[in-house]
Design a protein around this motif. Structure first.
Motif, PDB file in Angstrom:
ATOM      1  N   TRP A   1      -9.367 -73.246  41.265  1.00  0.00           N
ATOM      2  CA  TRP A   1      -8.010 -73.784  42.196  1.00  0.00           C
ATOM      3  C   TRP A   1      -7.169 -74.944  41.432  1.00  0.00           C
ATOM      4  CZ3 TRP A   1      -6.204 -72.397  46.694  1.00  0.00           C
ATOM      5  CH2 TRP A   1      -7.143 -71.737  47.451  1.00  0.00           C
TER       6      TRP A   1
ATOM      7  N   ALA B   1      -3.469 -73.712  40.500  1.00  0.00           N
ATOM      8  CA  ALA B   1      -2.393 -74.663  40.785  1.00  0.00           C
ATOM      9  C   ALA B   1      -1.507 -74.919  39.428  1.00  0.00           C
ATOM     10  CB  ALA B   1      -2.664 -75.786  41.297  1.00  0.00           C
TER      11      ALA B   1
ATOM     12  N   GLY C   1       0.972 -71.383  47.323  1.00  0.00           N
ATOM     13  CA  GLY C   1      -0.255 -71.598  48.410  1.00  0.00           C
ATOM     14  C   GLY C   1      -0.166 -70.747  49.276  1.00  0.00           C
TER      15      GLY C   1
ATOM     16  N   PHE D   1      -1.070 -77.246  47.516  1.00  0.00           N
ATOM     17  CA  PHE D   1      -1.500 -75.779  47.399  1.00  0.00           C
ATOM     18  C   PHE D   1      -2.286 -75.452  48.723  1.00  0.00           C
ATOM     19  CE2 PHE D   1      -1.829 -72.553  44.738  1.00  0.00           C
ATOM     20  CZ  PHE D   1      -3.004 -72.010  44.483  1.00  0.00           C
ATOM     21  N   PHE D   2      -3.236 -76.673  48.863  1.00  0.00           N
ATOM     22  CA  PHE D   2      -3.932 -76.205  50.164  1.00  0.00           C
ATOM     23  C   PHE D   2      -3.092 -75.965  51.394  1.00  0.00           C
ATOM     24  CE2 PHE D   2      -8.396 -76.076  49.902  1.00  0.00           C
ATOM     25  CZ  PHE D   2      -8.921 -77.009  49.119  1.00  0.00           C
TER      26      PHE D   2
ATOM     27  N   GLY E   1      -0.408 -74.823  51.439  1.00  0.00           N
ATOM     28  CA  GLY E   1      -0.014 -73.481  51.619  1.00  0.00           C
ATOM     29  C   GLY E   1      -1.319 -72.363  52.185  1.00  0.00           C
ATOM     30  N   VAL E   2      -2.265 -72.609  51.570  1.00  0.00           N
ATOM     31  CA  VAL E   2      -3.259 -71.801  51.822  1.00  0.00           C
ATOM     32  C   VAL E   2      -3.796 -71.985  53.172  1.00  0.00           C
ATOM     33  CG1 VAL E   2      -5.969 -71.246  51.487  1.00  0.00           C
ATOM     34  CG2 VAL E   2      -4.054 -71.575  49.409  1.00  0.00           C
TER      35      VAL E   2
END
Lengths: 215, 797
Positions: B75, B79, B106, B364-365, B367-368
């Protein structure tokens, strides 16, 4: 405006207020201070100012004090220095440090700028010839660096030289190897500090409001 | 984790050269894939009762064992690749803030994962976030906070942070509660406490993107520092409120006593946090006083102490954010004087790196998670949330500014207020707080959805549009043109004048407390906390550094062949030059340093602008040094340098207190066009080299440092060129470097005098036309008198 009643000589204040732009409260506060400094006399001498303890750590104390007695700061046309000043002149010198008001127009702001820059210029130009020569500049830099103690005069000199050179290149542009740059005139000075936000930096809030934390 | 398996198989195929035999029998969880049956050790227990004689497994794989670290690493790598990718095309980052880009990536990854029916790694728990991900971010902000403007504006900052956040939370909470009463939206089950809780979450402003824009556009310092400070402190306030409201949300009825207790708790939390922070900061500074023998682990202390401050504050449930911020603020000043140059650099780099990683990961998280969680879309609630967030922030800024403007010397005008209000983006903290809401909140999903909606909205819309808007309405800019010495001198002059006049008037100013504190500092604190609190060493170091610089220039231009140098140098006769000579760009910087450090010793200038995503600029002289170390080593005569500059109590003059003036300047090209006479503004000169010069030079070149130096400022164009051009423009130095070694240093003042004497008795090569072999600056045509004949010339003719 309750302070008005207790201040003597209040009609003078309106004159002073017009001339310098201070408000009545500010004038009365400053008057109190003036009286305190001059030991209740009507005029202020250099010694009175030198006696201020806080001022003693200031490296350019001499210049600051001198500025109060410099007639060029009283009005643009005069020259020379005086030995003592009255409250009116005191106020006039102080008025150089007023912050510009919000409501000022562009020209007024510009004139305020010029005013403040003129004050600084006069601080440099001790011999009243209208230019800042290398010697004068050196003197100023030496004073500024005098607190550190570790630096010799050479460093101060070289810094002053570099600064003069900068001014030369800004104002005069390309210079021949043999040309000599005599001194900084006021126009050059203006140009030099053109980007400098002096209106705001060189201002003091003159009332008794505690602005310690808020700037 | 199907996608990861795919990766893994690919990677493993490449690695399958080694005979990977497992000595022991691996535990056999369901997921592991073995190509060959594992070997059973001769004495070990048999995994399979029906043990056939298996052959040696050439290749085995055990995924679950490494699963978690592996995924975390992947991860982070992903990123980071994204980040690299952004900077490939520079234009993007100008218009689209990095947080947007990260969230987009993300989102894409989330979409991929969603389509493959994967779950995101369930690592974002409350603990992970608050204990591992948040501290680096806050440490980063705190460490690089420009202290002087901050303290000058601290009243305003705290006002906006505390009161503003309260205003926002309560306002939004109340309005939402009012909305909830309306039946049409179907959210009547949310009670007031929960609304307030939610409102607290979304009033945590995180103007990361905004800071970047502000910096690029050079908005005035006041606005910048208020936004920065607000961001920092309202994290603290938000977390406090959050904890409070979570607690309160459970309670059926809220009584006035509770409110009162809440306020009291708030103060305990805030002030307690600061107290802890200061305590740890001092302890840390004190520790670094003794670390001169263990330089390698110096950075460790910084991190451990900061983290410790954070954890201890968490232990007592007081504001850990305040603790870590105050700790780093306190610590930084003293530590940077105590530690070695390298440690200092390491610390700064690592702090930035960790902060960067954390932030990246969180976005990033975000986005996911956006794609992969199940959302509860209640459009009415969400839209009203957006509306209220916007409205209340605007109102808040307006009202608060009205109240505080009279107290400010430089009041905020309407444009500033607009910038403040519009710059209220939500970010990482909001997301984390929402995500880690306790499950007993009924409408948790709705809150998460609404939070994500707000974050996305503000980050994308406001983040992208803020730049054109700021430029359009022409917010008052600051003038960063301070690179001329004149301006520096006059600025100082003016400051002193103002201070003098203030003393004269008997007025309090914001210098008063500062002066008091600084006197206390110099007299007491520095003696205790700093190993070597003499100030002169900086000058000595400066001179030495300059000489080395000059030496390097000789080597540089003579292509490393020092034997030629003396003869060439002797071409330079000393000529007296009546008019002021031009100076090296480096010298000018040194002058800046001298000026800024020594003028009225106690006033310190600090960097006004700090980019959130890159380190403050580093001295590029060091880069030159590193580049040339090989040639220096080769060419220096053993005796000439080594002893002369090793002084007894060597102070590794790292970044001086108050940080360098230069950091605020982006390195610019040296006057390629000759238009401006400004010397390269890249950072510099404060004697950044370790004085045990040759020892360190023997260490391996960190070319990476060179590269990363460039990369750091990569976003500012022209850095590499500036570096090389400024190098080029320096002409060979006087030959005093090659003179007999100076005496051993017995004391600083001696050394200083020696150096001075050296300088004086040496002759200086005059500014004659540079020899042909010297690398010329490209602006040959416009020979700027300032830069034409660069010589460091302490002795004035």
């Amino acid at each position: 405006m309750g302070a008005l009643q207790s201040i003597p000589g209040h009609p003078e204040y309106s004159d002073l207020s017009d001339k310098t732009g201070f408000s009545f409260e500010q004038i009365s506060v400053l008057h109190k201070r003036f009286k305190q400094l001059s030991h209740n006399e009507d005029t202020l001498h250099r010694d009175d100012l030198s006696a201020i303890p806080d001022l003693s750590c200031n490296p350019i104390r001499a210049q600051i004090i001198e500025a109060f007695f410099d007639q060029r700061n009283f009005s643009p046309s005069e020259e020379g220095t005086v030995e003592e000043i009255r409250f009116e002149e005191f106020l006039v010198v102080m008025s150089h440090f007023r912050p510009p008001r919000h409501s000022m127009s562009e020209e007024q702001r510009e004139s305020v700028r010029k005013d403040k820059l003129r004050f600084l210029f006069n601080m440099h130009d001790t011999d009243n010839d209208g230019t800042i020569t290398l010697q004068e500049y050196r003197h100023v830099v030496e004073e500024l660096l005098s607190r550190s103690g570790a630096l010799g005069k050479e460093t101060a000199k070289s810094i002053a030289d570099a600064a003069m050179l900068e001014v030369a290149s800004i104002s005069v542009g390309h210079m021949e190897p043999d040309e000599f740059y005599e001194g900084i005139t006021f126009e050059h000075f203006l140009k030099l500090l053109s980007g400098f936000d002096i209106e705001h930096k060189m201002s003091i809030r003159f009332l008794n409001v505690d602005t310690t934390l808020c700037k | 984790c199907g996608t990861y398996r795919a990766f893994l198989l690919f990677v493993c195929c490449l690695l399958s050269q080694t005979p990977g035999s497992n000595g022991e029998v691996p535990p056999k969880p369901a997921g592991s894939v073995t190509i060959l049956p594992p070997i059973k050790p001769i004495d070990g227990p048999q995994a399979y009762p029906e043990a056939e004689k298996a052959s040696l497994p050439v290749f085995t794989m055990d995924y679950p064992r490494i699963q978690i670290p592996f995924e975390v690493t992947l991860w982070v790598l992903l990123a980071s690749f994204a980040k690299i990718g952004f900077h490939v095309y520079h234009k993007i980052t100008v218009w689209v803030p990095e947080s947007c880009l990260l969230i987009s990536i993300g989102l894409i990854v989330g979409a991929i994962m969603h389509s493959v029916h994967e779950e995101p790694p369930a690592v974002l728990t409350s603990n992970v976030f608050f204990l591992y991900m948040l501290p680096p971010i806050v440490l980063d902000s705190g460490y690089f906070m420009p202290t002087r403007p901050f303290f000058e504006n601290i009243g305003t900052v705290l006002w906006f942070a505390v009161v503003g956040t309260l205003w926002n939370s309560i306002g939004i909470g109340m309005s939402l509660f009012a909305i909830c009463q309306i039946e049409a939206f179907g959210v009547q089950d949310i009670n007031l406490q929960e609304n307030l809780l939610f409102a607290t979450i979304i009033s945590a402003v995180d103007p990361v993107a905004v800071l970047n824009v502000f910096e690029d556009v050079s908005v005035n310092e006041q606005l910048y520092i208020v936004v920065f400070g607000e961001c920092l402190f309202n994290d603290a306030v938000t977390v406090v409120l959050y904890n409070m409201f979570t607690f309160v949300a459970d309670m059926p009825v809220v009584e006035p006593v509770d409110v009162f207790l809440g306020v009291a708790r708030f103060f305990v939390v805030g002030i307690g946090g600061m107290a802890f922070g200061i305590l740890f900061g001092f302890v840390s500074a004190f520790t670094t006083r003794f670390t001169s023998k263990v330089r390698e682990i110096e950075p460790l202390f910084i991190f451990m102490y900061s983290y410790l401050a954070y954890l201890v504050a968490e232990l007592f449930a007081i504001s850990s954010i305040m603790a870590i911020v105050t700790c780093s603020l306190t610590m930084k000043y003293y530590v940077e004087e105590n530690v070695s140059q390298r440690s200092c650099t390491t610390i700064r780099h690592v702090v930035k790196m960790l902060g960067s990683i954390s932030e990246t990961l969180i976005f990033f998280f975000l986005g996911v998670v956006t794609i992969t969680t199940e959302h509860e879309f209640n459009w009415g609630y969400i839209l009203f949330t957006l509306l209220f967030a916007f409205v209340w922030r605007g109102l808040g800024v307006l009202v608060l500014t009205q109240i505080i403007n009279p107290f400010r010397t430089i009041p905020f005008n309407l444009k500033d207020q607009f910038g403040l209000a519009y710059g209220g983006l939500r970010g990482a903290v909001s997301f984390a707080l929402a995500f880690t809401l306790p499950d007993n909140i009924g409408r948790k999903q709705l809150f998460i959805t609404a939070t994500i909606a707000i974050i996305l909205f503000t980050v994308f819309l406001q983040g992208i549009s803020i730049r054109p808007l700021i430029e359009f309405i022409n917010v008052r800019r600051t003038n960063r043109n301070l690179e001329t010495i004149n301006v520096e001198v006059h600025c100082r002059l003016m400051e002193h004048t103002v201070a003098g006049i203030e003393d004269l008037c008997g007025q309090w100013s914001h210098f008063y407390w500062k002066d008091k504190f600084l006197k206390f500092n110099t007299r007491i604190l520095r003696k205790i906390l700093i190993r070597d609190s003499r100030a002169e060493s900086s000058i000595v170091a400066l001179y030495k550094k300059l000489e080395l610089q000059n030496a390097m220039e000789i080597l540089d231009t003579v292509a490393g062949d020092i034997s030629a140098a003396p003869s060439i140098v002797s071409l330079y006769d000393e000529k007296k030059n009546p008019k002021p000579k031009a100076y090296l760009a480096g010298d000018l910087r040194n002058m800046h340093d001298i000026l800024s450090k020594n003028m009225y010793n106690i006033r310190q200038r600090t960097v006004a602008f700090t980019s959130k995503y890159s380190l403050p600029n580093d001295r590029h002289t060091k880069e030159i040094l590193i580049r040339r170390h090989a040639s220096i080593r080769r060419s220096l005569r053993p005796g000439s340098f080594q002893n002369s500059n090793v002084s007894k109590s060597q102070k590794y003059y790292s970044l001086p207190a108050g940080q360098s003036l230069e950091s605020r300047f982006s390195p610019r090209r040296l006057t390629q066009t000759g238009k401006d006479c400004n010397p390269t503004r890249s950072s510099s000169s404060r004697a950044m080299m370790p004085l045990k010069r040759l020892d360190t030079l023997k260490e391996a070149v960190s070319v990476d440092m060179l590269n990363e130096n460039k990369e750091d400022s990569g976003s500012r164009a022209g850095t590499t060129r500036s570096n090389s051009s400024s190098r080029d423009s320096r002409l060979p130095a006087p030959r005093r470097q090659l003179s007999p070694p100076r005496e051993e240093d017995n004391g600083f003042s001696d050394n200083l005098i020696n150096v001075h004497h050296e300088a004086e008795e040496e002759d200086h090569p005059s500014p004659s036309p540079p020899p042909a072999w010297a690398a010329e600056p490209r602006d040959n045509a416009n020979r700027n008198p300032l830069l034409r004949r660069p010589q460091w010339n302490p002795k004035k003719t």
